[in-house]
Write a protein that holds these residues in place. Structure first.
Motif, PDB file in Angstrom:
ATOM      1  N   ALA A 710       0.841  -1.202   0.000  1.00 30.15           N
ATOM      2  CA  ALA A 710       0.000   0.000   0.000  1.00 30.15           C
ATOM      3  C   ALA A 710       0.874   1.249   0.000  1.00 30.15           C
ATOM      4  O   ALA A 710       1.954   1.275   0.591  1.00 30.15           O
ATOM      5  N   PRO A 711       0.430   2.326  -0.637  1.00 25.82           N
ATOM      6  CA  PRO A 711       1.227   3.560  -0.681  1.00 25.82           C
ATOM      7  C   PRO A 711       1.103   4.360   0.613  1.00 25.82           C
ATOM      8  O   PRO A 711       0.101   4.269   1.328  1.00 25.82           O
ATOM      9  N   ASN A 740       6.143   1.080  -1.849  1.00 21.74           N
ATOM     10  CA  ASN A 740       5.324   2.225  -2.241  1.00 21.74           C
ATOM     11  C   ASN A 740       5.291   3.327  -1.175  1.00 21.74           C
ATOM     12  O   ASN A 740       4.424   4.193  -1.210  1.00 21.74           O
ATOM     13  N   TYR A 741       6.219   3.246  -0.229  1.00 27.80           N
ATOM     14  CA  TYR A 741       6.353   4.313   0.761  1.00 27.80           C
ATOM     15  C   TYR A 741       7.290   5.383   0.188  1.00 27.80           C
ATOM     16  O   TYR A 741       8.411   5.079  -0.225  1.00 27.80           O
ATOM     17  N   TYR A 815       6.726  -1.229  11.611  1.00 25.53           N
ATOM     18  CA  TYR A 815       5.973  -2.345  12.195  1.00 25.53           C
ATOM     19  C   TYR A 815       4.538  -2.359  11.670  1.00 25.53           C
ATOM     20  O   TYR A 815       3.968  -3.429  11.395  1.00 25.53           O
ATOM     21  N   GLU A 816       3.953  -1.183  11.506  1.00 30.11           N
ATOM     22  CA  GLU A 816       2.606  -1.105  10.929  1.00 30.11           C
ATOM     23  C   GLU A 816       2.613  -1.630   9.498  1.00 30.11           C
ATOM     24  O   GLU A 816       1.667  -2.301   9.069  1.00 30.11           O
ATOM     25  N   ALA A 817       3.684  -1.325   8.761  1.00 30.47           N
ATOM     26  CA  ALA A 817       3.790  -1.816   7.378  1.00 30.47           C
ATOM     27  C   ALA A 817       3.914  -3.334   7.352  1.00 30.47           C
ATOM     28  O   ALA A 817       3.401  -4.005   6.445  1.00 30.47           O
ATOM     29  N   LEU A 818       4.584  -3.893   8.363  1.00 31.58           N
ATOM     30  CA  LEU A 818       4.727  -5.341   8.464  1.00 31.58           C
ATOM     31  C   LEU A 818       3.373  -5.997   8.731  1.00 31.58           C
ATOM     32  O   LEU A 818       2.998  -6.999   8.111  1.00 31.58           O
ATOM     33  N   ASN A 819       2.613  -5.404   9.635  1.00 32.30           N
ATOM     34  CA  ASN A 819       1.297  -5.952   9.985  1.00 32.30           C
ATOM     35  C   ASN A 819       0.285  -5.791   8.854  1.00 32.30           C
ATOM     36  O   ASN A 819      -0.582  -6.646   8.665  1.00 32.30           O
ATOM     37  N   LYS A 820       0.393  -4.696   8.112  1.00 31.00           N
ATOM     38  CA  LYS A 820      -0.523  -4.505   6.976  1.00 31.00           C
ATOM     39  C   LYS A 820      -0.300  -5.583   5.921  1.00 31.00           C
ATOM     40  O   LYS A 820      -1.233  -6.032   5.265  1.00 31.00           O
ATOM     41  N   ARG A 821       0.939  -6.005   5.768  1.00 27.78           N
ATOM     42  CA  ARG A 821       1.250  -7.062   4.813  1.00 27.78           C
ATOM     43  C   ARG A 821       0.592  -8.373   5.253  1.00 27.78           C
ATOM     44  O   ARG A 821       0.073  -9.136   4.438  1.00 27.78           O
ATOM     45  N   LYS A 822       0.602  -8.607   6.573  1.00 30.47           N
ATOM     46  CA  LYS A 822      -0.021  -9.821   7.097  1.00 30.47           C
ATOM     47  C   LYS A 822      -1.515  -9.796   6.854  1.00 30.47           C
ATOM     48  O   LYS A 822      -2.144 -10.830   6.629  1.00 30.47           O
TER      49      LYS A 822
END
Length: 822
Positions: A710-711, A740-741, A815-822
């Motif tokens: 996600a961007p 996409n960050y 960490y939020e980016a890691l969880n969003k991937r999950k």
């Protein structure tokens, strides 16, 4: 002078005048009036119409082809204008005022011309030479290819830049250990044009046996090269010992054609007196900054200082050059003006000075009636240097006094927020000289040299000048001389407190971790009293804190306690990639514990085993308040506890930049001699979480596939210590791992909080003013969907207090980016 059209000025009798280009008829009309301005025109008419004077000026003044000439007053240029030369250019007194060093009038307004922008494309060829004579000859070849500029840096300067934190990245183009480098700038309408010209020049130089490395620099790297060149003056102060490259003949200019011969003669002069010299600057114009290495604390070297000046002046005269190419004669070279222009011409300069300023109220003692150059020196020759016992190790500078003496007054600390950088936030906000890095270095030098007290630090004047230093560390990297005022301030405060006692507020701030430890017995009650408006106001008033500041609340559990409670739940979910030790700094342990928990989870889920080792406080809060003696105890305890455990395979990772970077910076100069090797080893294996993540990503141990697609737009504000002692680049890399960050760094300096500085009531307004320079406006104009990232605890607090926006630690974002991937 070339670009000055006109000058408005107040004359010595208080009248106002405008000096610009005028015709012959206008000139003659001016002479008829009964004013001081008219008298000035009559005087120059009398001087320049005399045939004997004209002949003497042409004979004695520098070769007209020497463009950089500023010896005395430029009456030779006025001679080439009407009414003194038929069909000459219009007469303009502005050409005389330019370079007159404020000795003729008080300038209130200057009108300058504008020139066309240079061609779009630029390239630098940085030619490496094995000897200085080769560089002098190489300059003549370079000039044949019509460069826009040619600058020289010698081996001494290049080596000194290796020790400067802020300049290391700018040395990327240097190969080997060249005796000199010519930085040759070409401009053109295309990159191909620049490449062809650079290749043609390289071919000719190689055919002549000159140069061994010819890198062509383009794009953003060009500014790095010029920044390295511009730092040349400042780094010279880093030469250890009392003998330094000194200003005395650093402005000589001769025609480029005779420069090699002039430099041969100058080399023989140095050999005669067994002196070394530093060479740099504008070789294309025949001007070189020559700085012989002398110890001006030594009476013999002061005499040699005068001898070298006179003999060089005679040498410059031999080659029809100018002793002052661009900087003016001042009080240093003024006494040699009669030698340079001849006694008769010097009498004309005195005549002109008397006409403009009969009572000598404008800058007396410059250009005319100049005192002996050996007066008003910074040091009293023969004065024995005082041996001062310190808490920090200043041995690499040969003592704290010599550390302060590294400041050469170049004024790099007088930058505005528009120029950028971190140094010096208090000056950026106040524009007061007494808030600059050099003011602080100078007042320390003055009292450490001349105080008659047994404790030379015990002076309120030093305290007053040091008070507005935010201890941001910006000067350690951005000052070319590496003047580390943060370190000097901490050292000063400890000595000052030894004589005057430690203020209650300073002691409480230093002991904040122990206070928080007590508060953790009942964190809810602690937060109630520090958080509600009534009791918090009473507390802040009693402590001298700013009423509008919010006191950071305690977390419900300490980081260590959470770790002990959840250790068995922390299972590495992917292939184990290694083990790291996490430093539970003073702020993450008690206040920003949630960020610490998130960091542990992030590392664990990325495949790293995390352990909080046995350690004590970093000592950061003690150093910030000048309690160096106590900080030293914590530093030594940490070195003993951690040095055997921490290594390349198992590094120490920190969340708060100021905490972990204390290991990299102060510890090495704070611990006892027997612990320094261990402290050095430890410092080499301590990293910010940002640095560790970025390094593992570049090794391929962490991949973008582990994170969301996600961007997200992110604006990053780097911590002062990070920018000064490390870099914001790893944070940028870390936040850019999700593909996409998009990360944009805010070009801000210090946030203004600087630990406890912004909490203190007398510093609150300045703290907010610093924040308003760049950071706050940039945050306010950022849309709500864009995340504000800030690694530092105080930075996040300041951003919230100043804008109402909440900033996140980079570890939280990842960490939020890691969880969003999950």
């Amino acid at each position: 002078r070339d670009h000055t059209i006109s000058v408005n000025a107040i004359l010595s009798d208080g009248t106002e005048a405008e000096f610009g280009p005028i015709s012959k008829d206008q000139f003659l009309e001016k002479m008829k009036e009964q004013t001081l301005e008219a008298q000035i025109y009559r005087n120059i008419h009398e001087v320049l119409t005399d045939p004997g004077n004209r002949e003497e000026i042409i004979k004695e003044y520098p070769d007209p082809r020497v463009h950089r000439r500023n010896t005395g007053y430029s009456i030779d240029l006025l001679l080439n204008s009407e009414p003194f030369t038929k069909a000459g250019e219009p007469f303009n007194f502005a050409k005389l005022i330019a370079g007159s060093e404020g000795t003729l009038a008080f300038i209130t307004e200057i009108k300058l011309n504008v020139v066309s922008l240079p061609p779009r494309y630029t390239g630098l060829v940085c030619v490496h030479f094995e000897s200085l004579p080769q560089a002098f000859q190489g300059n003549l070849i370079a000039l044949k290819h019509k460069p826009a500029a040619v600058e020289l840096m010698d081996q001494t300067i290049l080596r000194l830049t290796e020790q400067n934190i802020g300049l290391r990245d700018n040395r990327f183009f240097i190969s080997g250990d060249p005796a000199a480098i010519l930085i040759i700038e070409f401009t053109g309408e295309s990159e191909e044009e620049i490449t062809l010209r650079a290749e043609a020049m390289e071919k000719e130089m190689r055919s002549a046996g000159m140069g061994y490395h010819f890198p062509l620099i383009s794009g953003k790297d060009i500014s790095k090269v010029w920044n390295l060149r511009k730092a040349g003056l400042g780094v010279l102060s880093n030469m250890p010992g009392d003998a330094k490259p000194v200003s005395v003949i650093e402005d000589t200019a001769v025609h480029p054609e005779v420069l090699p011969d002039y430099m041969d003669d100058f080399s023989r002069l140095l050999e005669k007196y067994k002196l070394e010299c530093v060479y740099h600057a504008h070789i294309a114009t025949g001007e070189l900054h020559l700085r012989p290495v002398l110890n001006l604390k030594n009476r013999d070297d002061v005499e040699l200082y005068r001898i070298i000046a006179e003999e060089t002046a005679r040498l410059v005269k031999k080659y029809k050059g100018s002793l002052s190419g661009e900087h003016g004669d001042g009080r240093l070279r003024g006494e040699f003006i009669p030698l340079m222009v001849g006694e008769k011409n010097y009498a004309l300069l005195e005549n002109i000075k008397d006409a403009w300023d009969p009572h000598h109220i404008f800058n007396p003692g410059k250009i005319t009636a100049t005192p002996d150059m050996r007066t008003k020196l910074r040091y009293e020759p023969g004065l024995e240097t005082r041996d001062i016992v310190t808490f920090f190790d200043f041995s690499k500078d040969q003592g704290v006094l010599r550390a302060t003496e590294k400041c050469n007054g170049s004024g790099d600390c007088r930058k505005s927020e528009v120029i950028g950088g971190t140094m010096c936030p208090s000056f950026m906000a106040t524009r007061d000289e007494n808030t600059t890095t050099r003011a602080r270095a100078n007042i320390l030098r003055e009292f450490l040299t001349n105080s008659d007290k047994s404790n030379p630090f015990n002076h309120k004047e030093i305290y007053d000048v040091m008070d507005l230093c935010l201890s941001c560390k910006g000067c350690k990297s951005e000052c070319p001389s590496n003047v580390d005022i943060t370190k000097y301030k901490a050292e000063f405060l400890q000595h000052y407190y030894d004589a005057n006692g430690v203020p209650l507020r300073a002691r409480l701030i230093a002991e904040i971790s122990n206070i928080n430890k007590l508060g953790m017995i009942m964190p809810g009650i602690f937060n109630f009293f520090t958080g509600n408006p009534f009791t918090s106001t009473i507390i802040k008033k009693a402590l001298g804190f700013a009423p509008r500041r919010s006191i950071p609340p305690l977390y419900k559990i300490t980081l260590r306690a959470w770790m002990a409670k959840n250790r068995n739940k922390l299972i590495v979910n992917s292939e184990r990639k290694g083990k790291v030790f996490l430093f539970a700094d003073e702020f993450t342990q008690y206040n920003d514990t949630a960020i610490g928990i998130t960091t542990i989870k992030l590392l664990t889920e990325l495949g790293y085993e995390v352990e909080i080792p046995g350690h004590t406080l970093s000592g950061r809060t003690y150093l910030s308040k000048g309690l160096v003696r106590k900080a030293k105890k914590y530093a030594e305890k940490n070195v003993r506890m951690l040095s055997e455990k921490i290594n390349k395979e198992n590094p120490l990772i920190g969340i708060e930049p100021s905490g972990i970077l204390t290991f990299r910076d102060e510890y090495r100069e704070l611990v006892s001699p027997e612990l320094r090797v261990k402290a050095e080893h430890l410092s080499g294996n301590c990293f910010m979480i940002d640095e560790f993540i970025a390094s593992e990503f570049e090794k391929g141990n962490i991949t973008a596939d582990q994170f969301t697609k996600a961007p997200l737009n992110i604006k990053l504000h780097g911590h002062c210590y990070q920018k000064s002692l490390a870099s914001t680049k790893p944070t940028h890399i870390m936040l850019s791992i999700p593909e996409n960050y998009k990360v944009v760094e805010i070009k801000s300096g210090c946030c203004g909080m600087a630990g406890s500085f912004g909490f203190e009531k007398e510093h609150y307004d300045l703290s907010m003013k610093v924040g308003e320079l760049v950071l706050f406006p940039e945050v306010r104009k950022t849309d709500a969907e864009t995340i504000i990232a800030a690694p530092g605890t105080s930075c996040r607090h300041q951003i919230h207090d100043g804008t109402g926006r909440k900033a996140k630690h980079p570890a939280e974002i990842l960490y939020e980016a890691l969880n969003k991937r999950k």
